[in-house]
Scaffold this motif. Structure first.
Motif, PDB file in Angstrom:
ATOM      1  N   PHE A  87       0.702  -1.149  -0.029  1.00  0.00           N
ATOM      2  CA  PHE A  87      -0.031  -0.020  -0.078  1.00  0.00           C
ATOM      3  C   PHE A  87       0.784   1.270  -0.045  1.00  0.00           C
ATOM      4  O   PHE A  87       0.651   2.063  -0.973  1.00  0.00           O
ATOM      5  N   THR A  88       1.992   1.264   0.800  1.00  0.00           N
ATOM      6  CA  THR A  88       2.681   2.320   1.099  1.00  0.00           C
ATOM      7  C   THR A  88       3.343   2.524  -0.326  1.00  0.00           C
ATOM      8  O   THR A  88       3.699   3.918  -0.760  1.00  0.00           O
ATOM      9  N   ALA A  89       3.988   1.518  -0.914  1.00  0.00           N
ATOM     10  CA  ALA A  89       4.868   1.754  -2.127  1.00  0.00           C
ATOM     11  C   ALA A  89       3.785   2.173  -3.450  1.00  0.00           C
ATOM     12  O   ALA A  89       4.256   2.907  -4.180  1.00  0.00           O
ATOM     13  N   THR A  90       2.534   1.700  -3.480  1.00  0.00           N
ATOM     14  CA  THR A  90       1.724   2.186  -4.566  1.00  0.00           C
ATOM     15  C   THR A  90       1.387   3.585  -4.330  1.00  0.00           C
ATOM     16  O   THR A  90       1.379   4.425  -5.213  1.00  0.00           O
ATOM     17  N   VAL A  91       0.984   4.028  -3.081  1.00  0.00           N
ATOM     18  CA  VAL A  91       0.700   5.334  -2.843  1.00  0.00           C
ATOM     19  C   VAL A  91       1.923   6.442  -3.305  1.00  0.00           C
ATOM     20  O   VAL A  91       1.793   7.269  -3.644  1.00  0.00           O
ATOM     21  N   VAL A  96       4.373  10.443  -6.859  1.00  0.00           N
ATOM     22  CA  VAL A  96       5.291  10.788  -7.922  1.00  0.00           C
ATOM     23  C   VAL A  96       4.704  11.331  -8.987  1.00  0.00           C
ATOM     24  O   VAL A  96       5.040  12.164  -9.812  1.00  0.00           O
ATOM     25  N   MET A  97       4.028  10.587  -9.691  1.00  0.00           N
ATOM     26  CA  MET A  97       2.806  10.691 -10.629  1.00  0.00           C
ATOM     27  C   MET A  97       2.175  12.008 -10.558  1.00  0.00           C
ATOM     28  O   MET A  97       2.057  12.917 -11.360  1.00  0.00           O
ATOM     29  N   ALA A  98       1.710  11.927  -9.330  1.00  0.00           N
ATOM     30  CA  ALA A  98       0.818  13.203  -8.995  1.00  0.00           C
ATOM     31  C   ALA A  98       1.430  14.489  -9.061  1.00  0.00           C
ATOM     32  O   ALA A  98       0.988  15.520  -9.534  1.00  0.00           O
ATOM     33  N   ASN A  99       3.041  14.348  -8.534  1.00  0.00           N
ATOM     34  CA  ASN A  99       3.749  15.570  -8.572  1.00  0.00           C
ATOM     35  C   ASN A  99       4.071  15.935 -10.169  1.00  0.00           C
ATOM     36  O   ASN A  99       4.069  17.346 -10.408  1.00  0.00           O
ATOM     37  N   ARG A 100       4.170  14.962 -11.094  1.00  0.00           N
ATOM     38  CA  ARG A 100       4.251  15.351 -12.437  1.00  0.00           C
ATOM     39  C   ARG A 100       2.985  15.997 -12.858  1.00  0.00           C
ATOM     40  O   ARG A 100       3.010  17.125 -13.768  1.00  0.00           O
ATOM     41  N   LEU A 154       3.445  -3.424  -8.621  1.00  0.00           N
ATOM     42  CA  LEU A 154       3.380  -1.769  -8.384  1.00  0.00           C
ATOM     43  C   LEU A 154       2.920  -0.814  -9.417  1.00  0.00           C
ATOM     44  O   LEU A 154       2.123  -0.320  -9.188  1.00  0.00           O
ATOM     45  N   ARG A 155       3.466  -1.487 -10.533  1.00  0.00           N
ATOM     46  CA  ARG A 155       3.286  -0.638 -11.612  1.00  0.00           C
ATOM     47  C   ARG A 155       1.611  -0.718 -11.975  1.00  0.00           C
ATOM     48  O   ARG A 155       0.989   0.217 -12.324  1.00  0.00           O
ATOM     49  N   THR A 156       1.095  -2.187 -11.830  1.00  0.00           N
ATOM     50  CA  THR A 156      -0.449  -2.086 -12.145  1.00  0.00           C
ATOM     51  C   THR A 156      -1.040  -1.428 -11.104  1.00  0.00           C
ATOM     52  O   THR A 156      -1.995  -0.478 -11.813  1.00  0.00           O
ATOM     53  N   TRP A 157      -1.068  -1.265 -10.102  1.00  0.00           N
ATOM     54  CA  TRP A 157      -1.844  -0.725  -9.133  1.00  0.00           C
ATOM     55  C   TRP A 157      -1.679   0.846  -8.851  1.00  0.00           C
ATOM     56  O   TRP A 157      -2.562   1.720  -8.838  1.00  0.00           O
ATOM     57  N   SER A 158      -0.661   1.331  -9.261  1.00  0.00           N
ATOM     58  CA  SER A 158      -0.108   2.579  -9.129  1.00  0.00           C
ATOM     59  C   SER A 158      -0.883   3.264 -10.374  1.00  0.00           C
ATOM     60  O   SER A 158      -1.172   4.460 -10.241  1.00  0.00           O
ATOM     61  N   PHE A 159      -0.585   2.670 -11.461  1.00  0.00           N
ATOM     62  CA  PHE A 159      -1.239   3.126 -12.755  1.00  0.00           C
ATOM     63  C   PHE A 159      -2.950   3.205 -12.651  1.00  0.00           C
ATOM     64  O   PHE A 159      -3.267   4.089 -13.259  1.00  0.00           O
ATOM     65  N   ARG A 160      -3.389   2.118 -11.997  1.00  0.00           N
ATOM     66  CA  ARG A 160      -4.790   2.209 -12.189  1.00  0.00           C
ATOM     67  C   ARG A 160      -5.142   3.444 -11.133  1.00  0.00           C
ATOM     68  O   ARG A 160      -5.975   3.933 -11.210  1.00  0.00           O
ATOM     69  N   LEU A 161      -4.646   3.538 -10.028  1.00  0.00           N
ATOM     70  CA  LEU A 161      -4.731   4.649  -9.036  1.00  0.00           C
ATOM     71  C   LEU A 161      -4.553   5.989  -9.691  1.00  0.00           C
ATOM     72  O   LEU A 161      -5.768   6.726  -9.619  1.00  0.00           O
ATOM     73  N   MET A 162      -3.403   6.325 -10.437  1.00  0.00           N
ATOM     74  CA  MET A 162      -3.323   7.511 -11.105  1.00  0.00           C
ATOM     75  C   MET A 162      -4.357   7.650 -12.339  1.00  0.00           C
ATOM     76  O   MET A 162      -4.925   8.722 -12.649  1.00  0.00           O
ATOM     77  N   SER A 163      -4.539   6.511 -13.006  1.00  0.00           N
ATOM     78  CA  SER A 163      -5.767   6.741 -14.079  1.00  0.00           C
ATOM     79  C   SER A 163      -7.053   7.050 -13.649  1.00  0.00           C
ATOM     80  O   SER A 163      -7.778   7.891 -13.911  1.00  0.00           O
ATOM     81  N   ASP A 164      -7.370   6.541 -12.507  1.00  0.00           N
ATOM     82  CA  ASP A 164      -8.651   6.671 -11.651  1.00  0.00           C
ATOM     83  C   ASP A 164      -8.608   8.540 -11.329  1.00  0.00           C
ATOM     84  O   ASP A 164      -9.716   9.281 -11.554  1.00  0.00           O
ATOM     85  N   VAL A 165      -7.485   8.841 -10.905  1.00  0.00           N
ATOM     86  CA  VAL A 165      -7.403   9.975 -10.530  1.00  0.00           C
ATOM     87  C   VAL A 165      -7.577  11.050 -11.605  1.00  0.00           C
ATOM     88  O   VAL A 165      -8.071  12.178 -11.477  1.00  0.00           O
ATOM     89  N   CYS A 166      -6.704  10.661 -12.736  1.00  0.00           N
ATOM     90  CA  CYS A 166      -6.877  11.721 -13.789  1.00  0.00           C
ATOM     91  C   CYS A 166      -8.052  11.857 -14.385  1.00  0.00           C
ATOM     92  O   CYS A 166      -8.676  12.965 -14.771  1.00  0.00           O
ATOM     93  N   VAL A 167      -8.894  10.668 -14.460  1.00  0.00           N
ATOM     94  CA  VAL A 167     -10.467  10.512 -15.036  1.00  0.00           C
ATOM     95  C   VAL A 167     -11.361  11.317 -13.989  1.00  0.00           C
ATOM     96  O   VAL A 167     -12.159  11.928 -14.634  1.00  0.00           O
ATOM     97  N   PHE A 223      -6.066  11.944   0.635  1.00  0.00           N
ATOM     98  CA  PHE A 223      -6.980  11.772  -0.231  1.00  0.00           C
ATOM     99  C   PHE A 223      -7.081  10.198  -0.617  1.00  0.00           C
ATOM    100  O   PHE A 223      -8.242   9.673  -0.703  1.00  0.00           O
ATOM    101  N   VAL A 224      -5.939   9.475  -0.861  1.00  0.00           N
ATOM    102  CA  VAL A 224      -6.050   8.153  -1.189  1.00  0.00           C
ATOM    103  C   VAL A 224      -6.664   7.407  -0.101  1.00  0.00           C
ATOM    104  O   VAL A 224      -7.552   6.389  -0.548  1.00  0.00           O
ATOM    105  N   ARG A 225      -6.379   7.692   1.287  1.00  0.00           N
ATOM    106  CA  ARG A 225      -6.770   6.981   2.331  1.00  0.00           C
ATOM    107  C   ARG A 225      -8.394   7.228   2.376  1.00  0.00           C
ATOM    108  O   ARG A 225      -9.161   6.060   2.617  1.00  0.00           O
ATOM    109  N   LYS A 226      -8.975   8.282   2.076  1.00  0.00           N
ATOM    110  CA  LYS A 226     -10.437   8.734   2.237  1.00  0.00           C
ATOM    111  C   LYS A 226     -11.129   8.104   0.957  1.00  0.00           C
ATOM    112  O   LYS A 226     -12.267   7.610   1.131  1.00  0.00           O
TER     113      LYS A 226
END
Length: 263
Positions: free
Chosen positions: A33-37, A42-46, A131-144, A173-176
């Protein structure tokens, strides 16, 4: 008067093993969880940097950021691709620009890559793949669906908030939104199961059997009949072990395989 002993009974091997397994699994969930977030951050900063220059929040930026992460990760001496420890060991002997070039070849590959190029058909090591799978899914959902959190971070950054404060905005935000564990996050981001009907296994096997020669078909029938009888034997043994209380099909309840296929 004899005093009661305060000595704690020694734990059995089973108790120790169980407690250790529970702790290890819990730690693994927490670390994942910690690594994915963290990578999501890192992606959110970009994305924040793009938003600051009025550029769109896109998933393409996430992919480019991940490649940068892989290079930094490899630069620290960590394996990125499966079966490539020897390449990482070789890179570790280099310094300066030579090491940077080798890491670039290792992560990006390409025709101009040297002897440290990533292996053909390279696959990420398991931990990075997850890590790639779930961080991408996380940020994909964030972007959309949750681009507002990026704009919120941009606004707080413009107001002078510290890097730590901005990072906590994203983590909270992720926790909530997705939960406080890897299990919760993956459940929240899991893709919906396919609604396609599952193929009829028996019908598919029957169609394939129709292409067999007579000799091959006879051999298949014999093997299937042997499998059927073996299963009956196992069921009988289990039933006997439980005092005959296990409900099971008997030989009379099951179709004769030879007759069914010969029909």
């Amino acid at each position: 008067m004899t005093q009661a002993s305060n000595t704690t009974p020694a734990k059995s091997l089973g108790e120790i093993a169980l407690a250790s397994a529970i702790k290890a699994v819990a730690n693994d969930d927490s670390a994942a969880f910690t690594a994915t977030v963290a990578l999501g951050l890192v992606m959110a900063n970009r994305q924040v940097e793009r938003a600051e220059t009025d550029k769109d929040i896109t998933e393409k930026a996430n992919k480019a950021t991940f490649r940068v992460f892989l290079k930094r990760y490899a630069m620290k001496g960590h394996v990125v691709w499966r079966d490539s420890q020897h390449l990482v060991d070789g890179i570790a002997t280099l310094k300066g620009k030579d090491r940077e070039k080798a890491v670039g070849d290792y992560v990006d590959g390409g025709k101009s890559a040297g002897k440290f190029a990533k292996p053909e058909k390279a696959r990420l090591v398991d931990g990075l793949a997850k890590l790639r799978t779930w961080s991408f899914r996380l940020m994909s959902d964030v972007c959309v669906n949750h681009a507002g959190v990026i704009r919120d971070i941009v606004a707080k950054k413009a107001a002078g908030a510290s890097g730590d404060a901005l990072a906590e905005v994203f983590r909270e935000f992720v926790r909530k939104e997705y939960g406080t564990s890897f299990a919760a996050l993956t459940e929240r981001l899991a893709k919906p199961a396919s609604e396609k009907e599952k193929p009829d296994v028996v019908e598919a096997l029957f169609k394939r059997a129709s292409d067999l020669t007579d000799t091959e078909l006879a051999l298949l029938v014999a093997k299937l009949e042997g499998m059927r009888l073996e299963r009956l034997s196992v069921v009988a043994e289990v039933s006997e072990a439980f005092g005959g209380d296990v409900e099971s099909e008997t030989a009379d309840d099951l179709p004769d395989t030879a007759e069914a296929l010969a029909a």
